[in-house]
Design an enzyme around this catalytic site. Structure first.
Site, mmCIF file in Angstrom:
data_model
loop_
_atom_site.group_PDB
_atom_site.id
_atom_site.type_symbol
_atom_site.label_atom_id
_atom_site.label_comp_id
_atom_site.label_asym_id
_atom_site.label_seq_id
_atom_site.Cartn_x
_atom_site.Cartn_y
_atom_site.Cartn_z
ATOM 1 N N CYS A 2 0.831 -1.198 0.000
ATOM 2 C CA CYS A 2 0.000 0.000 0.000
ATOM 3 C C CYS A 2 0.873 1.257 0.000
ATOM 4 O O CYS A 2 2.013 1.233 0.445
ATOM 5 C CB CYS A 2 -0.865 0.029 1.245
ATOM 6 N N ARG A 27 4.967 0.387 -6.063
ATOM 7 C CA ARG A 27 4.865 -0.493 -4.903
ATOM 8 C C ARG A 27 3.872 -1.630 -5.139
ATOM 9 O O ARG A 27 3.860 -2.607 -4.408
ATOM 10 C CB ARG A 27 4.421 0.319 -3.680
ATOM 11 N N TRP A 73 -2.939 -2.650 -1.749
ATOM 12 C CA TRP A 73 -2.542 -3.974 -2.247
ATOM 13 C C TRP A 73 -3.220 -4.960 -1.307
ATOM 14 O O TRP A 73 -2.879 -5.064 -0.130
ATOM 15 C CB TRP A 73 -1.027 -4.107 -2.201
ATOM 16 N N ASN A 97 -1.177 1.522 5.875
ATOM 17 C CA ASN A 97 -0.273 0.578 5.223
ATOM 18 C C ASN A 97 0.237 -0.354 6.314
ATOM 19 O O ASN A 97 0.712 0.105 7.341
ATOM 20 C CB ASN A 97 0.889 1.343 4.574
ATOM 21 N N GLY A 98 0.113 -1.672 6.083
ATOM 22 C CA GLY A 98 0.572 -2.637 7.086
ATOM 23 C C GLY A 98 -0.513 -3.659 7.370
ATOM 24 O O GLY A 98 -1.487 -3.768 6.616
ATOM 25 N N GLU A 463 17.724 -16.491 -10.367
ATOM 26 C CA GLU A 463 17.346 -15.111 -10.644
ATOM 27 C C GLU A 463 16.743 -14.980 -12.051
ATOM 28 O O GLU A 463 15.722 -14.315 -12.234
ATOM 29 C CB GLU A 463 18.562 -14.180 -10.477
ATOM 30 N N LYS A 467 12.927 -13.679 -12.787
ATOM 31 C CA LYS A 467 12.666 -12.506 -13.634
ATOM 32 C C LYS A 467 11.633 -12.854 -14.706
ATOM 33 O O LYS A 467 10.725 -12.093 -14.984
ATOM 34 C CB LYS A 467 13.941 -12.002 -14.330
ATOM 35 N N GLU A 470 8.124 -13.339 -13.019
ATOM 36 C CA GLU A 470 7.430 -12.163 -12.485
ATOM 37 C C GLU A 470 7.117 -11.120 -13.553
ATOM 38 O O GLU A 470 6.095 -10.461 -13.483
ATOM 39 C CB GLU A 470 8.149 -11.550 -11.285
ATOM 40 N N HIS A 486 16.591 -36.028 -12.305
ATOM 41 C CA HIS A 486 16.027 -36.831 -11.212
ATOM 42 C C HIS A 486 14.527 -36.596 -11.077
ATOM 43 O O HIS A 486 14.005 -36.494 -9.968
ATOM 44 C CB HIS A 486 16.760 -36.530 -9.900
ATOM 45 N N LYS A 583 6.351 -3.903 -4.727
ATOM 46 C CA LYS A 583 7.783 -3.621 -4.738
ATOM 47 C C LYS A 583 8.415 -3.932 -3.387
ATOM 48 O O LYS A 583 9.454 -4.552 -3.294
ATOM 49 C CB LYS A 583 8.022 -2.158 -5.112
#
Ligand code: M6R
Length: 588
Positions: A2, A27, A73, A97-98, A463, A467, A470, A486, A583
């Site tokens: 948020c 964000r 969010w 926010n939180g 990584e 990438k 996402e 395997h 973010k």
């Protein structure tokens, strides 16, 4: 996560709040709303989706000089108008926010007192509690103090009370919040980019500080409501960093900044191939724990390879959300390193606090100056990436990798290796100047992709795979090259893209064998390496410059980032704000 923006001053508030919210879009959010005072009345407008949809419902030119805005969010309750902020109960209007961890119990108690709730959020208990206790306390500051003593969890709050429409109130615990001042007014914001169009003068609130903000002044109070002096700081970063400057996306702009970011990070710690005195002389640790989330965790995996190889110290890399709940085997000979771009990731912060509480030495590797992790660690080393706006981290990853390589040199006490960093900027530039579209064209219509490599190359695979997931929404997996056979090799089919990474000649024959195994099963191989191969087992190859192993990961990540960017573009994805992502993940 948020985002909060508030304004009170001589100028019209809505354009300022909406502009600020747009700078917090990075964000991640799924709905937005504003509360503003007009003709001494409070009005609230909220909408699901982008800020542009909210803008259509508002007359920005309204004569309103006090407003708070929010991007949400979703965590508790789906994205909907009723769950969007601001939330209002009685005389109090709040953006948050939180996460309020004890909200269910609080809600039950408040319901018993006859209070009804309109949303499924945790947030709505906050204005409900404020309104309830205000009737007892009859003083806004005392009421805020009382309510935050009841809340468990993390919060940054912007508050308007109907009885004092000439001031905004704010408080935070865990989630970041700044107060800023320009010549005509005052701002409240979750992060600096929200205010940089107007001012670079700000204060960062500490946990449990309450602030009362008027149109040209602010007063900070401590937990006992004692007035506190807090001087404005100047944000030294540039406004440019938060602007696209002609680039189509922040992700591309930030990747293109990597040459500079590398040099800025290197030159901050090294001069004339020697360390400056801004990295502490660490005692000899017998073991190191690296704790982080997402891409920062993968930087930790690269760090493990480099520190173990060059300094001979065993390193254990752990995901922060697990580390904070498990039994950890550390003692006075352990260094706990927390890596975080934002410095606000809730799980990483809590892992750090756990180690601090247990009296273990902690080192933060952070990009955002004065963030919570930076402030709470025993030692802090900053990377010099500058503000990173795209949700997918790129330049911060490269800067963190650079710093991990420097740290490996420092812990190994092998300063002579610093010369290997010289001239790397030119090689970064050369990699940035290439086109990766051809490789992206091979991948963008596929449903699955695989990345395989060994040791440090496996960390790079992790990584590269993240990438692609996402930014381009392609289901991709990373494997240690020898491990694919395997079980997971059953997923390899005709045309499945397999990106093989090998930057270490001693293991190249083994990785190449594994690539041949999947090629024999129809995989489409893109091979990333720094050594010529005569055997053409691949469909395409990317040669990166041959440099010393300690700095190789800094180069090898660049093609991975740019391929993902190109694939995401070809697939028409929302590159800078991928769906469902935030973010800075300030909730657990
Ligand atoms: O701010 P942090 O470095 O602590 O963030 C950690 C992760 O959330 C972050 O790296 C995430 O995985 C990125 N979206 C990856 O691009």
């Amino acid at each position: 996560m948020c985002g909060i923006v508030g304004y009170i001053g001589k100028n019209k508030a809505l354009p300022r709040v909406l502009t600020g919210l747009k700078f917090l879009e990075y964000r991640g959010y799924d709905s937005a709303g504003v509360a503003y005072i007009i003709d001494n009345e409070i009005k609230i407008t909220k909408e699901v989706g982008r800020i542009s949809s909210l803008e259509k419902l508002i007359d920005e030119d309204s004569n309103s000089y006090v407003a708070i805005g929010h991007t949400r969010w979703a965590t508790h309750g789906e994205p909907s108008v009723s769950n969007s902020h601001p939330h209002r109960v009685g005389k109090f209007t709040v953006v948050h926010n939180g996460i309020i961890e004890n909200y269910l119990k609080l809600k039950e108690d408040l319901k018993k007192k006859g209070i009804t709730f309109l949303s499924s959020t945790d947030t709505e208990v906050i204005p409900a509690l404020l309104d309830y206790y205000y009737k007892e306390e009859k003083n806004i500051l005392k009421t805020i103090k009382k309510v935050i003593s009841i809340l468990d969890g993390s919060f940054a709050l912007g508050i308007i009370c109907d009885d004092d429409k000439n001031n905004l109130y704010a408080v935070r615990r865990g989630s970041p919040l700044i107060v800023a001042k320009d010549k005509d007014g005052m701002f409240l914001a979750s992060d600096v980019p929200a205010i940089l169009s107007y001012t670079n003068k700000y204060i960062l609130l500490d946990n449990d500080e309450i602030v009362k903000i008027g149109e040209d002044c602010y007063q900070v109070y401590d937990q006992n409501l004692k007035e506190k002096e807090k001087e404005l700081k100047t944000f030294e970063g540039s406004y440019d960093a938060a602007m696209l400057n002609g680039y189509p996306h922040y992700m591309l702009k930030e990747i293109c900044e990597e040459e500079k970011v590398f040099l800025d990070t290197l030159n901050y710690y090294v001069q004339d191939n020697a360390f400056k005195d801004n990295i502490p002389e660490f005692k000899h640790y017998k073991n190191i724990h690296i704790v982080a989330c997402g891409s920062a965790y993968y930087v930790g995996c690269i760090g493990k390879s480099l520190i173990e190889e060059y300094a001979g110290i065993p390193v254990y890399v752990e995901v922060a959300s697990e580390y904070r709940y498990k039994r950890n085997f550390y003692d006075e000979n352990t260094l706990v390193i927390v890596i975080s771009q934002s410095g606000e990731t809730a799980d990483s912060l809590e892992a750090l606090r756990k180690a601090n509480k247990d009296g273990i030495d902690t080192l933060a590797i952070v990009n955002v100056v004065l963030s919570s992790i930076a402030r709470e660690a025993k030692y802090t080393l900053y990377v010099k990436a500058g503000p990173e706006i795209a949700v997918a981290t790129t330049k911060a990853f490269l800067a963190q990798t650079t710093l991990m390589a420097l740290l490996a040199v420092k812990l190994a006490k092998k300063e002579e290796l610093l010369k290997e960093f010289q001239g790397l900027d030119k090689k970064i530039k050369e990699l940035l100047n290439r086109s990766y579209l051809d490789y992206a064209l091979d991948i963008y219509q596929k449903d699955n992709a695989f990345f395989i490599g060994r040791l440090v190359d496996y960390a790079l695979c992790l990584e590269g795979s993240l990438k692609l997931k996402e930014t381009a929404y392609i289901n991709s997996m990373a494997f240690q090259a020898g491990e694919l056979k395997h079980g997971t090799i059953s997923l390899i089919d005709k045309g499945t893209p397999v990106i093989g990474i090998c930057t270490n000649s001693s293991i190249a024959p083994k990785t190449i064998s594994n690539l041949k195994e999947v090629a024999a099963r129809g995989a489409y191989i893109i091979y990333i390496t720094n050594e010529k191969v005569n055997d053409e087992f691949y469909n395409k190859v990317i040669y990166i410059p041959k440099v010393h192993n300690i700095v190789t990961p800094i180069l090898a990540v660049i093609p991975l980032q740019l391929i993902s960017y190109e694939v995401a573009k070809l697939r028409g994805c929302d590159i800078d704000k991928p769906r469902n992502l935030a973010k800075s993940v300030t909730v657990e």
